[in-house]
Motif scaffolding. Structure first.
Motif, PDB file in Angstrom:
ATOM      1  N   ARG A  67      22.311  33.576  11.821  1.00  0.00           N
ATOM      2  CA  ARG A  67      21.599  34.852  11.803  1.00  0.00           C
ATOM      3  C   ARG A  67      20.170  34.582  12.244  1.00  0.00           C
ATOM      4  O   ARG A  67      19.451  33.789  11.650  1.00  0.00           O
ATOM      5  CB  ARG A  67      21.612  35.469  10.400  1.00  0.00           C
ATOM      6  N   ILE A  68      19.777  35.266  13.304  1.00  0.00           N
ATOM      7  CA  ILE A  68      18.446  35.074  13.863  1.00  0.00           C
ATOM      8  C   ILE A  68      17.469  36.074  13.257  1.00  0.00           C
ATOM      9  O   ILE A  68      16.379  35.706  12.847  1.00  0.00           O
ATOM     10  CB  ILE A  68      18.467  35.211  15.400  1.00  0.00           C
ATOM     11  N   VAL A  69      17.859  37.349  13.220  1.00  0.00           N
ATOM     12  CA  VAL A  69      16.977  38.398  12.706  1.00  0.00           C
ATOM     13  C   VAL A  69      17.826  39.618  12.361  1.00  0.00           C
ATOM     14  O   VAL A  69      18.918  39.803  12.895  1.00  0.00           O
ATOM     15  CB  VAL A  69      15.887  38.764  13.745  1.00  0.00           C
ATOM     16  N   THR A  70      17.301  40.447  11.470  1.00  0.00           N
ATOM     17  CA  THR A  70      17.915  41.742  11.176  1.00  0.00           C
ATOM     18  C   THR A  70      17.062  42.817  11.827  1.00  0.00           C
ATOM     19  O   THR A  70      15.870  42.912  11.553  1.00  0.00           O
ATOM     20  CB  THR A  70      17.989  41.980   9.650  1.00  0.00           C
ATOM     21  N   LEU A  71      17.680  43.584  12.719  1.00  0.00           N
ATOM     22  CA  LEU A  71      16.980  44.691  13.379  1.00  0.00           C
ATOM     23  C   LEU A  71      17.183  45.948  12.551  1.00  0.00           C
ATOM     24  O   LEU A  71      18.296  46.245  12.117  1.00  0.00           O
ATOM     25  CB  LEU A  71      17.521  44.887  14.798  1.00  0.00           C
ATOM     26  N   ARG A  72      16.110  46.709  12.330  1.00  0.00           N
ATOM     27  CA  ARG A  72      16.173  47.899  11.483  1.00  0.00           C
ATOM     28  C   ARG A  72      15.785  49.180  12.216  1.00  0.00           C
ATOM     29  O   ARG A  72      16.126  50.259  11.773  1.00  0.00           O
ATOM     30  CB  ARG A  72      15.253  47.712  10.274  1.00  0.00           C
ATOM     31  N   ALA A  73      15.067  49.068  13.326  1.00  0.00           N
ATOM     32  CA  ALA A  73      14.497  50.250  13.982  1.00  0.00           C
ATOM     33  C   ALA A  73      15.440  50.827  15.029  1.00  0.00           C
ATOM     34  O   ALA A  73      16.081  50.107  15.782  1.00  0.00           O
ATOM     35  CB  ALA A  73      13.174  49.889  14.641  1.00  0.00           C
ATOM     36  N   ASP A  74      15.504  52.174  15.060  1.00  0.00           N
ATOM     37  CA  ASP A  74      16.135  52.894  16.171  1.00  0.00           C
ATOM     38  C   ASP A  74      15.053  53.020  17.238  1.00  0.00           C
ATOM     39  O   ASP A  74      13.969  53.531  16.966  1.00  0.00           O
ATOM     40  CB  ASP A  74      16.576  54.293  15.734  1.00  0.00           C
ATOM     41  N   VAL A  75      15.338  52.547  18.451  1.00  0.00           N
ATOM     42  CA  VAL A  75      14.350  52.587  19.524  1.00  0.00           C
ATOM     43  C   VAL A  75      14.888  53.464  20.647  1.00  0.00           C
ATOM     44  O   VAL A  75      15.923  53.168  21.239  1.00  0.00           O
ATOM     45  CB  VAL A  75      14.044  51.169  20.045  1.00  0.00           C
ATOM     46  N   LEU A  76      14.181  54.563  20.906  1.00  0.00           N
ATOM     47  CA  LEU A  76      14.590  55.538  21.921  1.00  0.00           C
ATOM     48  C   LEU A  76      16.054  55.940  21.761  1.00  0.00           C
ATOM     49  O   LEU A  76      16.805  55.993  22.720  1.00  0.00           O
ATOM     50  CB  LEU A  76      14.343  54.990  23.328  1.00  0.00           C
ATOM     51  N   GLY A  77      16.455  56.175  20.527  1.00  0.00           N
ATOM     52  CA  GLY A  77      17.817  56.612  20.247  1.00  0.00           C
ATOM     53  C   GLY A  77      18.851  55.497  20.228  1.00  0.00           C
ATOM     54  O   GLY A  77      20.034  55.753  20.035  1.00  0.00           O
ATOM     55  N   THR A  78      18.435  54.263  20.434  1.00  0.00           N
ATOM     56  CA  THR A  78      19.369  53.131  20.404  1.00  0.00           C
ATOM     57  C   THR A  78      19.397  52.556  18.995  1.00  0.00           C
ATOM     58  O   THR A  78      18.378  52.052  18.515  1.00  0.00           O
ATOM     59  CB  THR A  78      18.932  52.045  21.409  1.00  0.00           C
ATOM     60  N   PRO A  79      20.558  52.610  18.328  1.00  0.00           N
ATOM     61  CA  PRO A  79      20.643  52.096  16.959  1.00  0.00           C
ATOM     62  C   PRO A  79      20.551  50.570  16.922  1.00  0.00           C
ATOM     63  O   PRO A  79      20.800  49.895  17.933  1.00  0.00           O
ATOM     64  CB  PRO A  79      22.007  52.582  16.477  1.00  0.00           C
ATOM     65  N   PRO A  80      20.210  50.009  15.771  1.00  0.00           N
ATOM     66  CA  PRO A  80      20.078  48.558  15.642  1.00  0.00           C
ATOM     67  C   PRO A  80      21.328  47.780  16.059  1.00  0.00           C
ATOM     68  O   PRO A  80      21.211  46.705  16.644  1.00  0.00           O
ATOM     69  CB  PRO A  80      19.773  48.360  14.152  1.00  0.00           C
ATOM     70  N   ALA A  81      22.515  48.304  15.790  1.00  0.00           N
ATOM     71  CA  ALA A  81      23.738  47.588  16.163  1.00  0.00           C
ATOM     72  C   ALA A  81      23.826  47.414  17.679  1.00  0.00           C
ATOM     73  O   ALA A  81      24.188  46.336  18.172  1.00  0.00           O
ATOM     74  CB  ALA A  81      24.968  48.327  15.644  1.00  0.00           C
ATOM     75  N   ASP A  82      23.470  48.452  18.431  1.00  0.00           N
ATOM     76  CA  ASP A  82      23.492  48.359  19.896  1.00  0.00           C
ATOM     77  C   ASP A  82      22.383  47.433  20.396  1.00  0.00           C
ATOM     78  O   ASP A  82      22.576  46.671  21.346  1.00  0.00           O
ATOM     79  CB  ASP A  82      23.348  49.740  20.528  1.00  0.00           C
ATOM     80  N   ARG A  83      21.236  47.498  19.761  1.00  0.00           N
ATOM     81  CA  ARG A  83      20.140  46.597  20.134  1.00  0.00           C
ATOM     82  C   ARG A  83      20.541  45.146  19.899  1.00  0.00           C
ATOM     83  O   ARG A  83      20.290  44.269  20.744  1.00  0.00           O
ATOM     84  CB  ARG A  83      18.876  46.909  19.321  1.00  0.00           C
ATOM     85  N   ALA A  84      21.170  44.869  18.742  1.00  0.00           N
ATOM     86  CA  ALA A  84      21.592  43.503  18.418  1.00  0.00           C
ATOM     87  C   ALA A  84      22.613  42.998  19.441  1.00  0.00           C
ATOM     88  O   ALA A  84      22.525  41.850  19.900  1.00  0.00           O
ATOM     89  CB  ALA A  84      22.168  43.446  17.004  1.00  0.00           C
ATOM     90  N   ALA A  85      23.568  43.844  19.815  1.00  0.00           N
ATOM     91  CA  ALA A  85      24.571  43.442  20.805  1.00  0.00           C
ATOM     92  C   ALA A  85      23.912  43.153  22.151  1.00  0.00           C
ATOM     93  O   ALA A  85      24.258  42.182  22.837  1.00  0.00           O
ATOM     94  CB  ALA A  85      25.626  44.533  20.951  1.00  0.00           C
ATOM     95  N   ALA A  86      22.939  43.980  22.534  1.00  0.00           N
ATOM     96  CA  ALA A  86      22.245  43.776  23.806  1.00  0.00           C
ATOM     97  C   ALA A  86      21.440  42.476  23.788  1.00  0.00           C
ATOM     98  O   ALA A  86      21.404  41.746  24.784  1.00  0.00           O
ATOM     99  CB  ALA A  86      21.334  44.967  24.103  1.00  0.00           C
ATOM    100  N   VAL A  87      20.811  42.173  22.654  1.00  0.00           N
ATOM    101  CA  VAL A  87      20.039  40.931  22.528  1.00  0.00           C
ATOM    102  C   VAL A  87      20.970  39.735  22.695  1.00  0.00           C
ATOM    103  O   VAL A  87      20.663  38.781  23.425  1.00  0.00           O
ATOM    104  CB  VAL A  87      19.300  40.874  21.171  1.00  0.00           C
ATOM    105  N   GLN A  88      22.110  39.763  22.038  1.00  0.00           N
ATOM    106  CA  GLN A  88      23.072  38.660  22.127  1.00  0.00           C
ATOM    107  C   GLN A  88      23.555  38.472  23.561  1.00  0.00           C
ATOM    108  O   GLN A  88      23.694  37.341  24.033  1.00  0.00           O
ATOM    109  CB  GLN A  88      24.239  38.905  21.172  1.00  0.00           C
TER     110      GLN A  88
END
Length: 181
Positions: A67-88
Motif C-alpha cells: 500500500r503506497i497511499v490512500t486517496l480520499r479526494a474526488d478530483v473533477l468528478g473522478t472518485p478515489p477508486a478511479d484515481r488509484a487505478a489510473a495511478v497504478q
C-alpha cells in the motif's frame, strides 16, 4: 537400505527444485495492472476537489503488493477508486519503459505531484490527507516517495536476472544443507 535413502534424497531434491521454481515464478511475474480509470496526469494542477459532503469512499494505491497511499479526494468528478487505478496504470507504464526509476516530488496548487523519472504519476491533494490524525500533504507525499522507492526497488530486483541466479544458488545451497549432502 541405501536405496531407500537415495530415493528419499531424490524426492527431497525434487521438492526443493519445485519450491525454488515456484519462488522464482512468483517473483518474476508482475501483477497485472487494474483496468479503466481516467488519466489523472491529464488533469490541470488547479483541479478543485469536491466538498466533503459528496466524497466517495477512499481507495488505496498498491504497487508490488504494497500500500503506497490512500486517496480520499474526488478530483473533477473522478472518485478515489478511479484515481488509484489510473495511478497504478501510470506507474506500470513508467516501469515498463525501464530507466533508473528515480522518485521525486514537485509542489503544485492544492497539493504535491509525485514523479518517477520525471513523469507525473500521481498527485497528493490537500483533501487526500487524513485530517483526523493531523496529517499534512507534505508528510503524506514524503511517505509516498519512501514507499514507492521501496516497491520500485523490489520490482527492479525481481526483474534482475543476475540477482535471480544468486537467489537460485542460495535456494539450492539451502536444499543441499537440509539434505545433508
Amino acid at each position: 537400505m541405501r536405496r531407500a535413502v537415495d530415493s528419499r534424497r531424490g524426492a527431497l531434491l525434487k521438492v526443493g527444485a519445485c519450491c525454488a521454481i515456484a519462488l522464482l515464478w512468483s517473483t518474476a511475474v508482475p501483477a497485472a495492472p487494474t483496468q479503466g480509470a481516467a488519466n489523472q496526469a491529464a488533469l490541470p494542477a488547479e483541479a478543485a476537489a469536491v466538498p466533503a459532503e459528496v466524497r466517495s469512499p477512499p481507495a488505496d494505491v498498491q504497487i508490488a503488493n504494497r500500500r503506497i497511499v490512500t486517496l480520499r479526494a474526488d478530483v473533477l468528478g473522478t472518485p478515489p477508486a478511479d484515481r488509484a487505478a489510473a495511478v497504478q496504470e501510470r506507474i506500470a507504464a513508467v516501469v515498463a519503459e525501464g530507466g533508473p526509476l528515480g522518485v521525486g516530488t514537485r509542489d503544485i496548487q492544492d497539493g504535491i505531484a509525485v514523479l518517477i523519472d520525471g513523469h507525473v504519476v500521481m498527485r497528493v491533494f490537500d483533501e487526500d490527507v487524513d485530517a483526523e490524525v493531523e496529517e499534512t500533504t507534505t508528510a503524506v507525499a514524503t511517505r509516498v516517495v519512501d514507499r514507492l522507492r521501496l516497491a520500485l526497488g523490489e520490482i527492479r530486483e525481481a526483474r534482475d536476472s543476475r540477482q535471480m541466479l544468486v537467489a537460485v544458488g542460495y535456494a539450492l545451497l539451502a536444499t543441499f544443507v537440509m539434505l545433508g549432502v
